[in-house]
Design an enzyme around this catalytic site. Structure first.
Site, PDB file in Angstrom:
ATOM      1  N   ILE A 282       0.858  -1.185   0.000  1.00  0.00           N
ATOM      2  CA  ILE A 282       0.000   0.000   0.000  1.00  0.00           C
ATOM      3  C   ILE A 282       0.893   1.234   0.000  1.00  0.00           C
ATOM      4  O   ILE A 282       1.923   1.267   0.675  1.00  0.00           O
ATOM      5  CB  ILE A 282      -0.950  -0.001   1.216  1.00  0.00           C
ATOM      6  CG1 ILE A 282      -1.835  -1.258   1.172  1.00  0.00           C
ATOM      7  CG2 ILE A 282      -1.805   1.256   1.233  1.00  0.00           C
ATOM      8  CD1 ILE A 282      -2.856  -1.345   2.287  1.00  0.00           C
ATOM      9  N   GLU A 283       0.470   2.246  -0.759  1.00  0.00           N
ATOM     10  CA  GLU A 283       1.390   3.361  -1.028  1.00  0.00           C
ATOM     11  C   GLU A 283       1.719   4.209   0.192  1.00  0.00           C
ATOM     12  O   GLU A 283       2.655   5.000   0.132  1.00  0.00           O
ATOM     13  CB  GLU A 283       0.849   4.225  -2.158  1.00  0.00           C
ATOM     14  CG  GLU A 283      -0.397   5.013  -1.779  1.00  0.00           C
ATOM     15  CD  GLU A 283      -0.862   5.917  -2.915  1.00  0.00           C
ATOM     16  OE1 GLU A 283      -0.821   5.486  -4.073  1.00  0.00           O
ATOM     17  OE2 GLU A 283      -1.266   7.042  -2.623  1.00  0.00           O
ATOM     18  N   GLY A 284       1.002   4.055   1.279  1.00  0.00           N
ATOM     19  CA  GLY A 284       1.382   4.764   2.491  1.00  0.00           C
ATOM     20  C   GLY A 284       2.716   4.276   3.051  1.00  0.00           C
ATOM     21  O   GLY A 284       3.195   4.790   4.059  1.00  0.00           O
ATOM     22  N   GLY A 285       3.312   3.284   2.399  1.00  0.00           N
ATOM     23  CA  GLY A 285       4.578   2.747   2.861  1.00  0.00           C
ATOM     24  C   GLY A 285       4.367   1.502   3.688  1.00  0.00           C
ATOM     25  O   GLY A 285       4.946   1.337   4.758  1.00  0.00           O
TER      26      GLY A 285
ATOM     27  N   GLY B 116      -0.448   8.114  -5.936  1.00  0.00           N
ATOM     28  CA  GLY B 116       0.524   7.139  -6.427  1.00  0.00           C
ATOM     29  C   GLY B 116       0.141   6.502  -7.750  1.00  0.00           C
ATOM     30  O   GLY B 116       0.847   5.619  -8.245  1.00  0.00           O
TER      31      GLY B 116
END
Lengths: 256, 323
Positions: free
Chosen positions: A51-54, A133
């Site tokens: 997930i692009e939140g890291g 993203g």
């Protein structure tokens, strides 16, 4: 479409089926993440979500679906929190098999616009939130699957602005722009599954959902669609799939 | 405003290096007040904002910038939430550099974003999430650009002025993502000692890169820990004290945004805020500024508007979510 399920449920189930076991998927919040979570629970237990939140390897908890990629729910029981930049760098390195995303406006080459409506970027008619993203997922994953409602206003001949490139202008233009990998392979919609002609990279009908004709698909698309040599009919969502999906979103946050 | 050209000051790595060489890199105590810390921000500064969307936003520091009535700022943040709306409505910002702006999916496309960008009052310079992350990372590394495989072939290239470069080894074309060296970094962290050695729990976001890329670093922290605690777990320090110019102890310093493990974002507050905008348009944000920013003299007075009960509930929820 029968009344056993709504449009979001259909999208999530059909999208989930596109994911294979032993792979990795970059999933955006909303229906794409629900679909990835369903795939992991049902047929792909060795699927790893990014997930692009890291966030790597979260287990999306039923009733605790994240509303953003950066909030605490998104990282539930994650195996690693590498930070945003490094999460995307896994994709740039080639470690992410599938990018799973929605789209505001999509064209015949699979390019997506989530930035502006109107001709002038700096003086837009409508300012949309932007890429987030999506551009990176479209550029860096081995394969991208778009999940979206099928509406004529979304499927336009040319997007006003290419936020997230797929096949750009067809005919090798993706490669020429420096995008050496990936591209959109399929567009899962509320009417069927679209793909791309291997040569021209123009969008084509590959499958329709039960009871949907290719004419209906065309009527809801703002450009001329090609057809695959053989057009399949998808299997409707099973009771088992619907049950598992509904258990993930009991509050109907994304299933509507 | 709004011309699609890179500002050389953003990626001038030589000037950025000289600025860091010239500044004091002291291991002295950094603890001070919000007013004093934010007094270092000047009109026209380029500000790198830590956290992401409504996670670990340095809201106490940002509120103080608005109270000091700074003008002509640029905010650079990967996902911009309603703090960006407050800066737009206050007339504090002329450009926002971001990958995405709105509060979040359930609250729809930001009407404030639309108003200020569609009327041309504020320029929104859009970079991809990774490209903006690499801009901070290039800054953190002190180099003028980083090669990357993203953002090519899109119309975003023309927005921020991204250039390409030919790989001298394979001959392939790659993106040359320019460094971004902010004048000021604003961070909110979980804990720091009084010398500014900072620890972050949960999502690191881009804070460590933003701090290294900036010239001046202002930090607010939920908790002050002892020097002994820092020295016992040095592997947990993500920003070393010598980078930090000012440190302020501000419990609930991101509220109503979230701080991982400590408190959840207040979605009811977002809903009320959006409902007011639905009713009265951009003027609602002016009212919000009066009530939450210009009115309450201290951060503690500001938190009183939410009430201890609400904050205790959000803290309880965060514990449940990260258990």
């Amino acid at each position: 479409m029968t009344e056993r399920f709504n449009a979001s449920e259909l999208l999530a189930v059909i999208a989930a089926r596109q994911l294979r076991d032993d792979t990795t998927v970059f999933a955006g919040v909303g229906v794409p993440l629900l679909a990835a979570a369903l795939a992991k629970r049902r047929h792909a237990p060795r699927l790893t979500m990014v997930i692009e939140g890291g966030i790597i390897g979260p287990e999306i908890a039923p009733g605790r679906l994240p509303v953003s990629t950066n909030e605490m729910r998104a990282g539930h029981r994650a195996t690693m929190l590498p930070g945003i930049t490094d999460a995307f760098l896994f994709a740039q390195r080639g470690f992410v098999d599938v990018g799973f995303m929605g789209g505001a406006q999509i064209d015949q080459y699979g390019n997506i616009n989530t930035s502006v409506l109107g001709a002038d970027y700096w003086h837009p008619k409508v300012r949309l939130p932007g890429t987030g993203g999506a551009n990176d997922i479209a550029s860096l994953c081995r394969e991208v699957i778009i999940v979206t409602a099928h509406e004529k206003r979304r499927f336009v001949e040319r997007v006003d602005f290419v936020t997230s490139p797929s096949w750009v202008r067809g005919d090798g233009s993706r490669r020429a722009a420096g995008l050496l990998f990936g591209g959109v392979s399929r567009v899962v919609t509320t009417l069927g599954i679209l793909g791309f002609d291997p040569d021209s990279k123009r969008m084509r009908i590959e499958a329709t959902h039960p009871g949907v004709s290719t004419d209906t698909v065309r009527q809801n698309t703002g450009f001329a669609l090609l057809e695959a040599p053989r057009i399949e009919t998808t299997e409707p969502p099973s009771d088992e799939e619907l049950e598992m999906l509904r258990a993930l979103d009991p509050e109907r946050r994304f299933l509507g | 405003m709004g011309d699609p050209h890179l500002n050389p000051a953003e990626y001038d790595f030589i000037a950025a290096r000289r600025r860091v060489e010239a500044k004091a890199k002291s291991a002295a105590e950094k603890l001070t007040s919000l007013e004093d810390a934010v007094g270092r921000v000047k009109d026209g500064d380029q500000i790198g904002v830590g956290g992401c969307l409504f996670s670990r936003t340095p809201l106490a520091l940002m509120r103080e910038i608005l109270r000091q009535r700074r003008r002509g700022l640029t905010l650079a943040r990967n996902l911009t939430c309603n703090e960006g709306e407050l800066f737009m409505a206050a007339g504090a910002v002329s450009r926002v550099t971001t990958a995405w702006m709105s509060i979040g999916l359930p609250w729809g496309v930001s009407k404030i974003l639309r108003h200020y960008v569609e009327t041309g009052a504020v320029a929104l310079e859009e970079w991809s999430h990774l490209a903006l992350g690499l801009r901070f990372r290039a800054g953190a590394m002190g180099v003028p650009f980083l090669p990357a495989l993203t953002m090519l072939g899109s119309d975003l290239v023309g927005v921020g002025g991204l250039k390409t470069v030919q790989d001298p080894y394979t001959g392939e074309t790659v993106a040359a993502v320019p460094a971004l060296f902010p004048d000021v970094a604003l961070l909110h962290v979980h804990r720091a000692d009084r010398f500014g050695n900072c620890q972050i729990d949960g999502y690191p976001h881009m804070d460590a890169d933003i701090a290294r890329a900036a010239t001046t670093v202002l930090v607010s922290t939920e908790e002050i820990i002892s020097e002994e605690e820092t020295r016992r777990y040095p592997d947990r320090t993500v920003v070393p004290g010598f980078l930090v110019d000012a440190l302020v102890h501000v419990p609930f310093g991101s509220f109503p945004h979230e701080c991982y493990g400590l408190y959840e974002a207040d979605y009811d507050h977002f809903a009320e805020y959006c409902a007011a905008i639905d009713r009265s348009g951009p003027a609602a944000v002016g009212d919000y500024l009066e009530r939450y920013v210009y009115g309450p003299p201290t951060w503690s007075d500001y938190l009183d508007l939410f009430g201890g009960e609400r904050m205790a509930l959000q803290a309880k929820r965060a514990k449940e979510l990260t258990r």
